[in-house]
Enzyme design. Structure first.
Site, PDB file in Angstrom:
ATOM      1  CB  SER A 264       2.648 -17.023   2.593  1.00 40.90           C
ATOM      2  OG  SER A 264       3.765 -17.182   3.453  1.00 40.90           O
TER       3      SER A 264
ATOM      4  CE1 TYR B 141       0.134 -14.273   6.852  1.00 43.53           C
ATOM      5  CE2 TYR B 141       1.670 -16.075   6.537  1.00 43.53           C
ATOM      6  CZ  TYR B 141       1.214 -14.829   6.182  1.00 43.53           C
ATOM      7  OH  TYR B 141       1.817 -14.137   5.153  1.00 43.53           O
TER       8      TYR B 141
HETATM    9  P1  NAD Z   1       1.540  -4.961   4.733  1.00 46.68           P
HETATM   10  O1  NAD Z   1       1.132  -5.076   6.164  1.00 46.68           O
HETATM   11  O2  NAD Z   1       2.615  -3.997   4.387  1.00 46.68           O
HETATM   12  O3  NAD Z   1       0.274  -4.679   3.810  1.00 46.68           O
HETATM   13  C1  NAD Z   1      -0.967  -5.303   4.020  1.00 46.68           C
HETATM   14  C2  NAD Z   1      -2.074  -4.345   3.631  1.00 46.68           C
HETATM   15  O4  NAD Z   1      -3.328  -4.993   3.837  1.00 46.68           O
HETATM   16  C3  NAD Z   1      -2.084  -3.063   4.471  1.00 46.68           C
HETATM   17  O5  NAD Z   1      -2.160  -1.958   3.621  1.00 46.68           O
HETATM   18  C4  NAD Z   1      -3.336  -3.206   5.320  1.00 46.68           C
HETATM   19  O6  NAD Z   1      -3.970  -1.981   5.616  1.00 46.68           O
HETATM   20  C5  NAD Z   1      -4.221  -4.064   4.408  1.00 46.68           C
HETATM   21  N1  NAD Z   1      -5.258  -4.736   5.194  1.00 46.68           N
HETATM   22  C6  NAD Z   1      -5.069  -5.580   6.242  1.00 46.68           C
HETATM   23  N2  NAD Z   1      -6.259  -5.950   6.745  1.00 46.68           N
HETATM   24  C7  NAD Z   1      -7.218  -5.322   6.022  1.00 46.68           C
HETATM   25  C8  NAD Z   1      -8.641  -5.291   6.075  1.00 46.68           C
HETATM   26  N3  NAD Z   1      -9.335  -5.961   7.002  1.00 46.68           N
HETATM   27  N4  NAD Z   1      -9.302  -4.535   5.172  1.00 46.68           N
HETATM   28  C9  NAD Z   1      -8.615  -3.825   4.255  1.00 46.68           C
HETATM   29  N5  NAD Z   1      -7.269  -3.806   4.148  1.00 46.68           N
HETATM   30  C10 NAD Z   1      -6.578  -4.548   5.029  1.00 46.68           C
HETATM   31  O7  NAD Z   1       1.963  -6.443   4.333  1.00 46.68           O
HETATM   32  P2  NAD Z   1       2.714  -7.099   3.065  1.00 46.68           P
HETATM   33  O8  NAD Z   1       3.933  -7.745   3.566  1.00 46.68           O
HETATM   34  O9  NAD Z   1       2.791  -6.157   1.909  1.00 46.68           O
HETATM   35  O10 NAD Z   1       1.683  -8.276   2.776  1.00 46.68           O
HETATM   36  C11 NAD Z   1       0.919  -8.403   1.593  1.00 46.68           C
HETATM   37  C12 NAD Z   1       0.562  -9.874   1.410  1.00 46.68           C
HETATM   38  O11 NAD Z   1       1.755 -10.636   1.234  1.00 46.68           O
HETATM   39  C13 NAD Z   1      -0.166 -10.487   2.616  1.00 46.68           C
HETATM   40  O12 NAD Z   1      -1.211 -11.321   2.168  1.00 46.68           O
HETATM   41  C14 NAD Z   1       0.911 -11.312   3.288  1.00 46.68           C
HETATM   42  O13 NAD Z   1       0.381 -12.396   4.017  1.00 46.68           O
HETATM   43  C15 NAD Z   1       1.731 -11.755   2.085  1.00 46.68           C
HETATM   44  N6  NAD Z   1       3.107 -12.169   2.407  1.00 46.68           N
HETATM   45  C16 NAD Z   1       4.026 -11.265   2.889  1.00 46.68           C
HETATM   46  C17 NAD Z   1       5.318 -11.705   3.172  1.00 46.68           C
HETATM   47  C18 NAD Z   1       6.383 -10.780   3.693  1.00 46.68           C
HETATM   48  O14 NAD Z   1       7.485 -11.265   4.028  1.00 46.68           O
HETATM   49  N7  NAD Z   1       6.174  -9.477   3.746  1.00 46.68           N
HETATM   50  C19 NAD Z   1       5.657 -13.053   2.992  1.00 46.68           C
HETATM   51  C20 NAD Z   1       4.694 -13.923   2.514  1.00 46.68           C
HETATM   52  C21 NAD Z   1       3.416 -13.475   2.224  1.00 46.68           C
END
Ligand code: NAD
Length: 267
Positions: free
Chosen positions: A143, A156
């Site tokens: 991130s 985080y």
């Molecule tokens: P999201 O919430 O849509 O998807 C996350 C997925 O991880 C979900 O399907 C959830 O079920 C799964 N998950 C969470 N905990 C779990 C566990 N204990 N066991 C198994 N599965 C688990 O989120 P996203 O935005 O697609 O995030 C994906 C990655 O991108 C993350 O690591 C997040 O920190 C990172 N990220 C997202 C953003 C953003 O703006 N969306 C920005 C920076 C980083």
């Protein structure tokens, strides 16, 4: 686009959001796709079908709560039986914003377990095999919060900074694996800024309430504060970047942190 025929990709947390988009991108290049998520996720079957429709050689859903190292061991053993992992995308992540004084210990432990420790366990399980094959890709979804800090995100930010450090060490330890022709073993972090997924929903709702506006107004307000392009990213854009990293041509791109943040960390 690289040809990923004969390669298997494991993408954690891949029934939705950024993980789903990355899995779909590698599926479109012909990879076998190991989707992963929590047990009994109702989106699993649809996600598997979406991979096959996109061009995956095979696709299967593996369930495991990766906050539990024993379940990670089970997951990695099942995927090894299915053919091993050439491309590992550590994507699953959670976030619960709160001031340091108000973060419950259980929240700290859960975020470190999922966003950092799980990545260590999966990498430890697959990287020795990648070295033997002379090709491997570890793509850790960190991130902008792995590069800079923000208030109310102590667990985080700590986990994402840790993931950046872990990725640098792994990149160095495996730097001499493989060859230019095979593609080598590389480890990189993608560092997204605001990306349109469910994860950011609560932060958008909180901002909407704060400014008394709708969802669009809240997103515009959040972007104007941090992301200079004032545009969100689509998950598919992370998929396109991850797919490029899988190409053997990227053999010398290792140990990096690639921001996709509209200039956020350039400030
Ligand atoms: P999201 O919430 O849509 O998807 C996350 C997925 O991880 C979900 O399907 C959830 O079920 C799964 N998950 C969470 N905990 C779990 C566990 N204990 N066991 C198994 N599965 C688990 O989120 P996203 O935005 O697609 O995030 C994906 C990655 O991108 C993350 O690591 C997040 O920190 C990172 N990220 C997202 C953003 C953003 O703006 N969306 C920005 C920076 C980083």
């Amino acid at each position: 686009m690289p040809d990923l025929t004969g390669k298997t990709a494991l993408v954690t947390g891949s029934v939705q959001g950024i993980g789903f988009a990355i899995a779909k991108a590698v599926a479109s290049a012909g990879a076998r796709v190991a989707l992963h998520g929590l047990p009994n996720d109702p989106k699993a079957d649809t996600a598997v079908q979406a991979m096959l429709d996109a061009g995956a050689a095979q696709a299967r859903y593996f369930a495991a709560d990766i906050s539990d190292p024993d379940q990670i061991d089970g997951l990695m053993a099942e995927v090894a039986d299915w053919g091993g992992v050439d491309i590992l995308v550590n994507n699953a992540g959670i976030q619960h914003p709160a001031p340091i004084a108000d973060v419950p210990r259980a929240t700290w432990n859960a975020i470190i377990a999922v966003n950092l420790s799980a990545c260590f366990h999966t990498m430890q399980a697959v990287m020795p095999e990648m070295e033997k094959r002379g090709y491997g890709r570890v793509i850790n979804i960190a991130s902008v919060q792995g590069l800079i800090g923000s208030i109310h995100k102590a667990p985080y930010v700590s986990a994402k900074h840790g993931l950046v450090g872990l990725s640098k060490v792994a990149a160095l330890e495996y730097a001499r694996s493989g060859s230019k022709a095979k593609g080598g073993v590389t480890v990189n972090c993608i560092c997204p800024g605001w990306t349109e997924t469910e994860l950011i929903g609560p932060q958008i709702e909180a901002r909407a309430q704060q400014i008394g506006g709708d969802r669009d107004a809240a997103i515009a307000d959040l972007l104007s504060e941090k992301q200079p392009t004032c545009r969100t990213s689509d998950p598919a854009e992370m998929g396109a970047l991850a797919l490029w990293l899988c190409d053997p041509v990227a053999h010398n791109v290792t140990g990096t942190q690639i921001p996709v943040d509209g200039g956020w960390t350039a400030q």
